[in-house]
Structure formats: structure tokens, C-alpha cells
Design a protein around this motif. Structure first.
Motif, PDB file in Angstrom:
ATOM      1  N   VAL A 121      -8.158  28.136  26.295  1.00 44.10           N
ATOM      2  CA  VAL A 121      -7.174  27.221  26.895  1.00 44.10           C
ATOM      3  C   VAL A 121      -6.772  26.158  25.877  1.00 44.10           C
ATOM      4  O   VAL A 121      -5.580  25.875  25.676  1.00 44.10           O
ATOM      5  N   LEU A 122      -7.761  25.557  25.232  1.00 37.50           N
ATOM      6  CA  LEU A 122      -7.487  24.499  24.253  1.00 37.50           C
ATOM      7  C   LEU A 122      -6.683  25.028  23.076  1.00 37.50           C
ATOM      8  O   LEU A 122      -5.713  24.388  22.632  1.00 37.50           O
ATOM      9  N   PHE A 123      -7.038  26.197  22.573  1.00 39.98           N
ATOM     10  CA  PHE A 123      -6.344  26.752  21.417  1.00 39.98           C
ATOM     11  C   PHE A 123      -4.901  27.138  21.769  1.00 39.98           C
ATOM     12  O   PHE A 123      -3.981  26.902  20.985  1.00 39.98           O
ATOM     13  N   ALA A 124      -4.707  27.753  22.933  1.00 41.98           N
ATOM     14  CA  ALA A 124      -3.352  28.143  23.334  1.00 41.98           C
ATOM     15  C   ALA A 124      -2.484  26.913  23.583  1.00 41.98           C
ATOM     16  O   ALA A 124      -1.287  26.903  23.255  1.00 41.98           O
ATOM     17  N   THR A 125      -3.084  25.873  24.160  1.00 44.01           N
ATOM     18  CA  THR A 125      -2.358  24.614  24.375  1.00 44.01           C
ATOM     19  C   THR A 125      -1.871  24.049  23.054  1.00 44.01           C
ATOM     20  O   THR A 125      -0.712  23.628  22.918  1.00 44.01           O
ATOM     21  N   THR A 126      -2.747  24.024  22.075  1.00 39.03           N
ATOM     22  CA  THR A 126      -2.407  23.460  20.770  1.00 39.03           C
ATOM     23  C   THR A 126      -1.380  24.322  20.048  1.00 39.03           C
ATOM     24  O   THR A 126      -0.470  23.802  19.386  1.00 39.03           O
ATOM     25  N   ALA A 127      -1.493  25.634  20.176  1.00 45.50           N
ATOM     26  CA  ALA A 127      -0.560  26.531  19.494  1.00 45.50           C
ATOM     27  C   ALA A 127       0.863  26.358  20.011  1.00 45.50           C
ATOM     28  O   ALA A 127       1.816  26.292  19.227  1.00 45.50           O
ATOM     29  N   VAL A 128       1.018  26.262  21.331  1.00 45.87           N
ATOM     30  CA  VAL A 128       2.370  26.110  21.862  1.00 45.87           C
ATOM     31  C   VAL A 128       2.925  24.719  21.551  1.00 45.87           C
ATOM     32  O   VAL A 128       4.145  24.537  21.445  1.00 45.87           O
ATOM     33  N   ALA A 129       2.032  23.734  21.369  1.00 45.64           N
ATOM     34  CA  ALA A 129       2.507  22.405  20.973  1.00 45.64           C
ATOM     35  C   ALA A 129       3.167  22.445  19.605  1.00 45.64           C
ATOM     36  O   ALA A 129       4.152  21.732  19.358  1.00 45.64           O
TER      37      ALA A 129
END
Length: 282
Positions: A132-140
Motif C-alpha cells: 500500500v505504501l509503495f503504490a501510494t508513493t509511486a502514483v504520487a
């Protein structure tokens, strides 16, 4: 053709995709995290995130146009409160200095602390919650590229106080002598909000002590006040961070087939060949 040959042809053919499906299922299954791999993964991922974020072109003119649009949109909604909060908190020196240091440090300290806690106490949920954290950061990162945005403190004639510059505190990588090390026009979405909400929801969902769960909810709320008071973000940047986090949860839900917090707390022990599996603790 003999009757035997006919019966052989009538038998159902083996499904060749089954091995691939089993391999895919094993990839999706939660695994016991390995410490050396997690340290390496987090270090490389953050280095990559910083590299990509700071490599996004600093499109100053477009960033300032977008800032003007955000500010007008908030005025039209009657919710352009950032300047009032910025000036009110800036008048209390000890408070704004504390917020400057909060902005500079807790973003990393709390996130890493929650990751370590998950690794130690909830290994079965660790990989999914980390996703969740990694996907959140990637889309940011996509947001930084597509929608450059200057923070309020950089608005020409906006009247905002750059609290780090005024109080000479180390509170932002985009102020003072450190501004050349960070992209100043990557304010939308706010990962201070994305990460703090991730931390807060994780603690609230998984902690057992009521006061710890309450602190989990208070953390993103306090972070919202800090990013606005220090003039590093508009509150609409926080909405962008929330949407990125929702995307992160959607990715984890699709991959694991359940929300991270609904997965077993422990990884099921590997059973010897022919022995029944030991149930995982929830």
C-alpha cells in the motif's frame, strides 16, 4: 479406431495453465519477510523515489499557474484558510519552531517505526501493508510530473510566511540552503499526508491498546495542521495524498484478494509433506 483408443481420446485433457496458476498463487500468498531484503528494498526504494521526484522538471511558470488556480478554487469554496493558520501559528514562536521540526523529521521517523512494528508483530500483514505504501508513493510521482505545484510559501505576493526561513530552523528540504537538493514544485499530492494516513490507519486497525489507536488517528490530523501552518501545502494537496493512498489500498486489495488488515497476523508454518497445515493466528 479401437474402443480403447476412443475411450483414451474421450478422457479430459490436463489443464496446462494449472502450474502457472499455482505459481501465481504462491506469488500472491503472504510470505515471512526477510530482514536483510526489507532493509535493502526500503533503502533502494526511497533512493529511487527521491531521485525520480527531484528529476521531475521544475516547471516554475506552470507550477505557479497551478498554485493560483488552487488558491482561487479554495476561495470559491470559502475554505482558503491556509494564510490565516500560517500567520496565527507563526505568531507563537515555540509552536511554529516545533512544527518546523515535526515537518522535517516525523514524516520519516514515524513511517519507519510503523514498518518495523509491522515486521515484528504482524509479519503476515507486513508485505501487503508495505505494498500500500509503495503504490501510494509511486502514483504520487506521476502527480509530481503531471501537475507541478508551488507550495503557498513560494506564491509571489501571496503573503505567506516561510516559517523555516523566518525562524532559522531546519524544517524543510525545499527552504534555505537545502532548496537546491529538492524539487520545490512537487507539492501535489502531499506525501506527508499520504504517509501519515497510512501510519494512522495501520495503527488504528492493528493496535490493541485504545490510547495507541487514538494516537494513530491524531497523527495524520496533526500532520495536516503542520503542513498548512508551515505554508508547505494547501489543504487540497492533502486531498491528493488521500486519493493516492486510496489507490495504494486498491492495488493491495487486487493483488492479495483482501485488505491488508484482514490477512492473518502470522504466516502459516510450512507443513511437512503429508502433514496437516497449522492454522495461522489471526
Amino acid at each position: 479406431m479401437t474402443p480403447l483408443e476412443g475411450r483414451e481420446q474421450a478422457l479430459p485433457q490436463p489443464v496446462t495453465a494449472a502450474p502457472r496458476q499455482r505459481r501465481f498463487g504462491r506469488l500472491r500468498a503472504p510470505r515471512r519477510p526477510r530482514l536483510w531484503f526489507e532493509i535493502l528494498l526500503i533503502a533502494v526504494s526511497y533512493w529511487t523515489y527521491s531521485l525520480v521526484r527531484n528529476a521531475v522538471p521544475e516547471q516554475r511558470a506552470e507550477a505557479l499557474r497551478n498554485t493560483d488556480w488552487i488558491w482561487r478554487a479554495e476561495h470559491s469554496l470559502g475554505l482558503a484558510v491556509e494564510k490565516s493558520v500560517n500567520h496565527a501559528v507563526n505568531s507563537v514562536t515555540w509552536l511554529i519552531v516545533g512544527m518546523n521540526y515535526y515537518y522535517a523529521t516525523l514524516h520519516f521517523v514515524v513511517t519507519l517505526t510503523v514498518l518495523v512494528w509491522l515486521y515484528r508483530r504482524h509479519p503476515g500483514r507486513y508485505a501487503a501493508t508495505r505494498l500500500v505504501l509503495f503504490a501510494t508513493t509511486a502514483v504520487a510521482l506521476v502527480g509530481y510530473y503531471l501537475y507541478p505545484l508551488a507550495p503557498p510559501r513560494l506564491m509571489p505576493g501571496g503573503g505567506f510566511v516561510d516559517t523555516v526561513m523566518v525562524h532559522q530552523t531546519w524544517g524543510s528540504m525545499a527552504s534555505g540552503d537545502l532548496k537546491h537538493m529538492s524539487n520545490q514544485y512537487a507539492a501535489m499530492p502531499s506525501m506527508h499526508i499520504g504517509w501519515s494516513l497510512w501510519c494512522g490507519l495501520t495503527v488504528f486497525a492493528l493496535a490493541r491498546l485504545p490510547w495507541v489507536r487514538i494516537l494513530g488517528l491524531l497523527y495524520p490530523a496533526a500532520t495536516l495542521v503542520v503542513i498548512v501552518a508551515t505554508a508547505n501545502h494547501f489543504w487540497l494537496d492533502a486531498v491528493g495524498g488521500l486519493l493516492c493512498l486510496a489507490f495504494g489500498f486498491a492495488v493491495a486489495r487486487l493483488w492479495y484478494g483482501a485488505l491488508p488488515y484482514a490477512l492473518p497476523r502470522r504466516i502459516p508454518a510450512k507443513k511437512p509433506h503429508g502433514a496437516p497445515a497449522r492454522p495461522a493466528k489471526s
